[in-house]
Motif scaffolding. Structure first.
Motif, PDB file in Angstrom:
ATOM      1  N   SER A  20      30.822  33.231  48.497  1.00 26.23           N
ATOM      2  CA  SER A  20      31.583  32.028  48.079  1.00 26.23           C
ATOM      3  C   SER A  20      31.527  31.069  48.876  1.00 26.23           C
ATOM      4  O   SER A  20      31.612  29.689  48.373  1.00 26.23           O
ATOM      5  CB  SER A  20      33.121  32.525  47.948  1.00 26.23           C
ATOM      6  N   ASP A  44      36.227  31.027  43.610  1.00 24.71           N
ATOM      7  CA  ASP A  44      36.958  32.088  43.291  1.00 24.71           C
ATOM      8  C   ASP A  44      38.312  31.641  42.742  1.00 24.71           C
ATOM      9  O   ASP A  44      39.170  31.487  43.415  1.00 24.71           O
ATOM     10  CB  ASP A  44      37.384  33.069  44.792  1.00 24.71           C
ATOM     11  N   GLY A  53      38.652  38.594  48.525  1.00 26.41           N
ATOM     12  CA  GLY A  53      37.299  38.106  48.614  1.00 26.41           C
ATOM     13  C   GLY A  53      36.367  38.672  47.332  1.00 26.41           C
ATOM     14  O   GLY A  53      35.081  39.042  47.713  1.00 26.41           O
ATOM     15  N   THR A  55      35.074  38.450  43.402  1.00 29.14           N
ATOM     16  CA  THR A  55      34.887  37.503  42.249  1.00 29.14           C
ATOM     17  C   THR A  55      34.930  38.203  41.082  1.00 29.14           C
ATOM     18  O   THR A  55      34.366  39.311  40.675  1.00 29.14           O
ATOM     19  CB  THR A  55      33.648  36.688  42.180  1.00 29.14           C
TER      20      THR A  55
HETATM   21 MG    MG Z   1      33.542  35.664  47.065  1.00 31.94          MG
END
Ligand code: MG
Ligand code: GDP
Length: 602
Positions: A20, A44, A53, A55
């Motif tokens: 990300s 996200d 953390g 997706t």
């Molecule tokens: Mg991520």
């Protein structure tokens, strides 16, 4: 757009390796957003995803990048869901790209999910560009990680791009590598429309939004389209892309990725993997690889407070608007009251839904023990023919005399771990009926492969693995089909009455262990009563484990709390409060917390 100026790619990585962060940097570097618009992690977009953390829903952004060759390219960056529970969605996202950035943490090296994802990417014939991220860390060992990529995955890593997504190092090199190394898409603008439905989600303003990858033809506003697998027809009323801001477009041509809306009310009508074509002069053959996803893990969700049932019903219905892959139906339990039996793609999926219900909808929930789906062959009875059933609720367990065979789903698990934890991990897998199929070492770490029954993994396998290895082991799995097993229904009886919420289907070989554990936990969790309470685990009529809660002597409260009026009052108040959260069972009051605690495997 000229096909030679398009690049479609995804980023694949193990959780936390920086996917990300890198995506955000690429957006920032190509000017998709001003610094002020850059929220911390753009891709996200749900709170839980951000916190964990991970997706969940794939998001795709279009970047305009002017390369060193002076040409301006259209880069479509797909953010794929990072977890095995969403394997099918991942596979469709990958099918929409020609290449992938393989992000590996320079300090952690290759992990289980890196492998699972990269193999999928290789299957899709992707050009894979290794990116070694977090080179700013003192513990970074890019050369070692390069060697791992070559040894374990078999990819040439000599021209891996070195980055620090956090401090912005190497971002320009990544963009150049995308343009130079990932091939442009192919397609024919004049052929009948063929577009893959890559993803769909519910937007409160637009209704269902559909992410498409056009292979041939052109999709534009006003076009009457048909979903070849779903069999429905719709009028396209909006065409666009995300930059990551939503931007309207005139059309989406071959090789391009973008979104459409078509006045669709439910995500269920827009199934991932479907082929979109025109109603008139459309394509005759759908794209390969369409699959309807089926829930594999089931559990009951009950409100702790029975008065919350309506709220739970509404909340579940709302969540379902955005997630066609989870299922629910009403269920009632003598122990827990009214609730829902829900089906999920896997354990993480279950946790996500459960967490969203409690967090976003402020619901206090009890979850029953998760169950997998069993296939059972029943022989004929006096009133019923021989038939096959699928069972995911121990409450529906059929008459054992009629059961010819029971099959359970198995998985292939790949575990990566530092050497020192290997012994305990092997023991854990062994205890869970695992069959070891491979064990290799790469640079001080062991890669071990096991075949395991999914039903042994759904309880607390992942938590155990993490605690045994202090978080260092990584784990990934895929389903490998059904196998026959000696499976039985185990009932838990409190004061000789079965407690439906605690019954489960287990392998006969581990039943006694599980039963004893459950009885021991319940013994500690259920308060003493004025009479003796037997707690038993039983298979059919046979008791396999037993504990007894001794009776409370009548005078205990009086003695303890004698004279002290305020203390006595407090106690009474506490009892009153406690009452609301108790369930009567065979004359025994079981605190709600006892169910929750008992369902955690020891
Ligand atoms: Mg991520
Ligand atoms: P994802 O799970 O792969 O999407 O990983 P994230 O992008 O969410 O990053 C996980 C964590 O690693 C976050 O705390 C990031 O700030 C951190 N991180 C990402 N890239 C770097 C990097 O280049 N260097 C350092 N030191 N930390 C990074």
């Amino acid at each position: 757009t000229d096909l030679s100026l398009i690049r479609n790619f995804s980023i694949i990585a193990h959780i936390d390796h920086g996917k990300s962060t890198l995506a955000d940097r690429l957006i920032q570097a190509t000017g998709g957003l001003t610094d002020r618009e850059m929220s911390e992690q753009v891709l996200d977009n749900m709170d839980i995803e951000r916190e964990r953390g991970i997706t969940i829903k794939a998001q795709t952004v279009r970047l305009n990048y002017t390369a060193k060759d002076g040409k301006t390219y259209e880069l479509n960056l797909m953010d794929t869901p990072g977890h095995v529970d969403f394997a099918y969605e991942v596979s469709r996202s990958l099918a929409a790209c020609e290449g992938a950035l393989l992000v590996v943490d320079a300090a952690q090296g290759v992990e289980a999910q890196t492998l699972a994802n990269v193999y999928q990417s290789i299957e899709h014939d992707h050009e894979i560009v290794p990116v070694i991220n977090k080179i700013d860390l003192p513990a970074a060992e890019p050369e070692k990680v390069k060697a791992e990529i070559e040894d374990i995955i078999g990819l040439d890593a000599s021209n891996a791009v070195l980055t620090s997504a956090k401090s912005g190092i190497g971002i320009a090199d990544v963009l150049e590598a995308v343009v130079q190394r990932i091939p442009p898409p192919k397609g024919d603008a004049k052929a009948p429309l063929k577009a893959m439905l890559v993803d769909s989600w519910y937007d409160p303003y637009l209704g269902v939004v559909i992410l498409v990858r056009v292979l041939d033809g052109v999709i534009k506003k006003g076009l009457q389209v048909k979903f070849m697998q779903g069999g429905t027809e719709h009028l396209v009323d909006r065409v666009g892309c995300f930059t990551p801001k939503r931007t309207d477009l005139a059309d989406i041509g071959p090789g391009e990725i973008g979104f459409i809306t078509a006045q669709i009310k439910e995500v269920e009508q827009a199934r991932v993997g479907d082929t979109i074509t025109t109603v008139k002069n459309g394509a005759t053959q759908a794209l390969p690889g369409y699959k309807e996803v089926q829930p594999v893990v089931f559990c009951g969700l009950f409100p702790v407070d029975a008065a919350d049932f309506e709220k739970l019903r509404e909340s579940i219905a709302k969540l379902r608007l955005n997630d066609a892959s989870f299922s629910y139906e009403m269920e009632s339990s003598a122990a827990l009251g009214f609730g829902f039996r829900c089906g999920f793609l896997g354990l993480l999926h279950l946790e996500i839904i459960q967490e969203r219900l409690s967090r976003e909808y402020d619901l206090d929930l009890i979850t029953t023990a998760p169950s997998v789906v069993y296939r059972i062959q029943l022989s004929a009875s006096k009133t019923d023919d021989a038939r096959e059933i699928y069972l995911h609720n121990p409450a529906d367990y059929p008459d054992p005399n009629r059961i010819d065979t029971i099959e359970e789903p198995w998985i292939k698990a790949v575990i990566y771990t530092p050497d020192e934890y290997l012994g305990s991990i092997l023991k854990l897998c062994q205890d869970r009926r695992g069959i070891q199929t491979n064990l290799t070492y790469v640079g001080g770490r062991a890669q071990v492969t096991y075949e395991l029954p999914l039903n042994e993994v759904v309880f607390d396998f992942y938590d155990r693995l993490k605690s045994i290895s202090r978080g260092y082991a990584s784990f990934d799995y895929e389903q490998i089909g059904l196998r026959e097993g000696d499976l039985v229904k185990m009932n838990i009886l409190v004061n000789n009455e079965p407690v439906d919420a605690l019954s489960m289907i287990v392998h006969r070989g581990v039943a006694e262990d599980r039963g004893r554990g459950m009885c021991e936990r319940l013994k500690d969790l259920i308060p003493r009563h004025l009479f003796k309470i037997p707690i038993q685990a039983a298979i059919g009529g046979k008791v396999i484990a037993r504990e007894t809660i001794a009776a409370l002597r009548k005078d205990v409260t009086a003695k303890c709390y004698g004279g002290d009026i305020t203390r006595k009052k407090k106690l009474l108040e506490k009892q009153k409060k406690g009452k609301a959260r108790m369930r009567e069972y065979g004359n025994v009051s079981i605190p709600q917390e006892a169910f929750i605690a008992a369902l955690r495997m020891g």
